[in-house]
Design a protein around this motif. Structure first.
Motif, PDB file in Angstrom:
ATOM      1  N   GLY A 267      37.904 -43.128  42.100  1.00 39.55           N
ATOM      2  CA  GLY A 267      37.062 -42.017  42.537  1.00 39.55           C
ATOM      3  C   GLY A 267      37.799 -40.702  42.681  1.00 39.55           C
ATOM      4  N   ARG A 268      38.929 -40.559  42.045  1.00 38.55           N
ATOM      5  CA  ARG A 268      39.766 -39.355  42.140  1.00 38.55           C
ATOM      6  C   ARG A 268      39.403 -38.368  41.037  1.00 38.55           C
ATOM      7  N   GLU A 269      38.248 -37.716  41.201  1.00 39.15           N
ATOM      8  CA  GLU A 269      37.758 -36.824  40.155  1.00 39.15           C
ATOM      9  C   GLU A 269      38.727 -35.683  39.852  1.00 39.15           C
ATOM     10  N   ASP A 270      39.429 -35.158  40.860  1.00 43.69           N
ATOM     11  CA  ASP A 270      40.407 -34.093  40.592  1.00 43.69           C
ATOM     12  C   ASP A 270      41.495 -34.595  39.653  1.00 43.69           C
ATOM     13  N   GLY A 271      41.932 -35.807  39.869  1.00 45.61           N
ATOM     14  CA  GLY A 271      42.942 -36.404  38.996  1.00 45.61           C
ATOM     15  C   GLY A 271      42.400 -36.713  37.618  1.00 45.61           C
ATOM     16  N   VAL A 272      41.157 -37.189  37.546  1.00 43.01           N
ATOM     17  CA  VAL A 272      40.544 -37.481  36.248  1.00 43.01           C
ATOM     18  C   VAL A 272      40.510 -36.204  35.410  1.00 43.01           C
ATOM     19  N   VAL A 273      40.061 -35.116  36.010  1.00 43.43           N
ATOM     20  CA  VAL A 273      39.982 -33.847  35.287  1.00 43.43           C
ATOM     21  C   VAL A 273      41.370 -33.402  34.827  1.00 43.43           C
ATOM     22  N   ALA A 274      42.355 -33.457  35.698  1.00 43.18           N
ATOM     23  CA  ALA A 274      43.715 -33.029  35.343  1.00 43.18           C
ATOM     24  C   ALA A 274      44.269 -33.858  34.187  1.00 43.18           C
ATOM     25  N   HIS A 275      44.065 -35.156  34.235  1.00 44.28           N
ATOM     26  CA  HIS A 275      44.595 -36.025  33.188  1.00 44.28           C
ATOM     27  C   HIS A 275      43.777 -35.907  31.909  1.00 44.28           C
ATOM     28  N   MET A 276      42.485 -35.644  32.022  1.00 47.85           N
ATOM     29  CA  MET A 276      41.687 -35.398  30.822  1.00 47.85           C
ATOM     30  C   MET A 276      42.138 -34.117  30.129  1.00 47.85           C
ATOM     31  N   ARG A 277      42.450 -33.097  30.913  1.00 44.33           N
ATOM     32  CA  ARG A 277      42.944 -31.847  30.311  1.00 44.33           C
ATOM     33  C   ARG A 277      44.206 -32.120  29.482  1.00 44.33           C
ATOM     34  N   ARG A 278      45.117 -32.895  30.049  1.00 48.77           N
ATOM     35  CA  ARG A 278      46.360 -33.191  29.319  1.00 48.77           C
ATOM     36  C   ARG A 278      46.069 -34.057  28.094  1.00 48.77           C
ATOM     37  N   ALA A 279      45.141 -35.004  28.214  1.00 50.64           N
ATOM     38  CA  ALA A 279      44.779 -35.829  27.054  1.00 50.64           C
ATOM     39  C   ALA A 279      44.221 -34.945  25.935  1.00 50.64           C
ATOM     40  N   VAL A 280      43.371 -33.984  26.290  1.00 45.67           N
ATOM     41  CA  VAL A 280      42.808 -33.066  25.296  1.00 45.67           C
ATOM     42  C   VAL A 280      43.933 -32.239  24.664  1.00 45.67           C
ATOM     43  N   GLU A 281      44.880 -31.768  25.477  1.00 46.46           N
ATOM     44  CA  GLU A 281      46.024 -31.018  24.942  1.00 46.46           C
ATOM     45  C   GLU A 281      46.800 -31.835  23.918  1.00 46.46           C
ATOM     46  N   HIS A 282      46.739 -33.149  24.052  1.00 44.64           N
ATOM     47  CA  HIS A 282      47.460 -34.044  23.142  1.00 44.64           C
ATOM     48  C   HIS A 282      46.524 -34.723  22.143  1.00 44.64           C
ATOM     49  N   GLY A 283      45.370 -34.099  21.898  1.00 46.18           N
ATOM     50  CA  GLY A 283      44.524 -34.531  20.793  1.00 46.18           C
ATOM     51  C   GLY A 283      43.301 -35.362  21.121  1.00 46.18           C
TER      52      GLY A 283
END
Length: 120
Positions: free
Chosen positions: A63-79
């Motif tokens: 349930g850590r939506e702030d973390g999900v968003v942060a890690h999704m941003r990095r995943a998008v940065e990496h394709g």
């Protein structure tokens, strides 16, 4: 001359608490940097994008939506694409249930609203 220590030393995600930690205990932050690099860095069998998807599923389950968003941003940065993130969340929702799906989808929606996904 001393090496600069800030939140990015410990974590590539930009969490504000790491900047605070760097001021309070720079030695701890410096010590954590190599662990972060081994865990989520490049040069491993799993790409950064795929490592991030594992982390995203766990954070969504917690349930850590702030973390999900942060890690999704990095995943998008990496394709990572929006579809790949959705499928990762759908896979995590099988063992994680509805709250996992909700946390993940809301995070994708936030990134979409911010314009994180390229239009094709």
């Amino acid at each position: 001359m001393s090496e600069k220590v800030d939140g990015k030393t410990a974590s590539p995600y930009g969490y504000p608490f790491w900047d605070w930690m760097a001021k309070e205990d720079p030695e701890y932050v410096k010590a954590r940097g190599p662990l972060s690099a081994l865990s989520v860095g490049d040069g491993k069998e799993l790409s950064i994008k795929h490592r991030e998807m594992v982390i995203i599923g766990i954070l969504a389950f917690r349930g850590r939506e702030d973390g999900v968003v942060a890690h999704m941003r990095r995943a998008v940065e990496h394709g990572a694409t929006k579809r790949e993130l959705l499928e990762a969340i759908q896979a995590a929702a099988v063992p994680g249930g509805g709250p996992t799906l909700s946390a993940g989808v809301k995070s994708i929606m936030q990134l979409e609203a911010e314009g994180a996904f390229k239009r094709s």
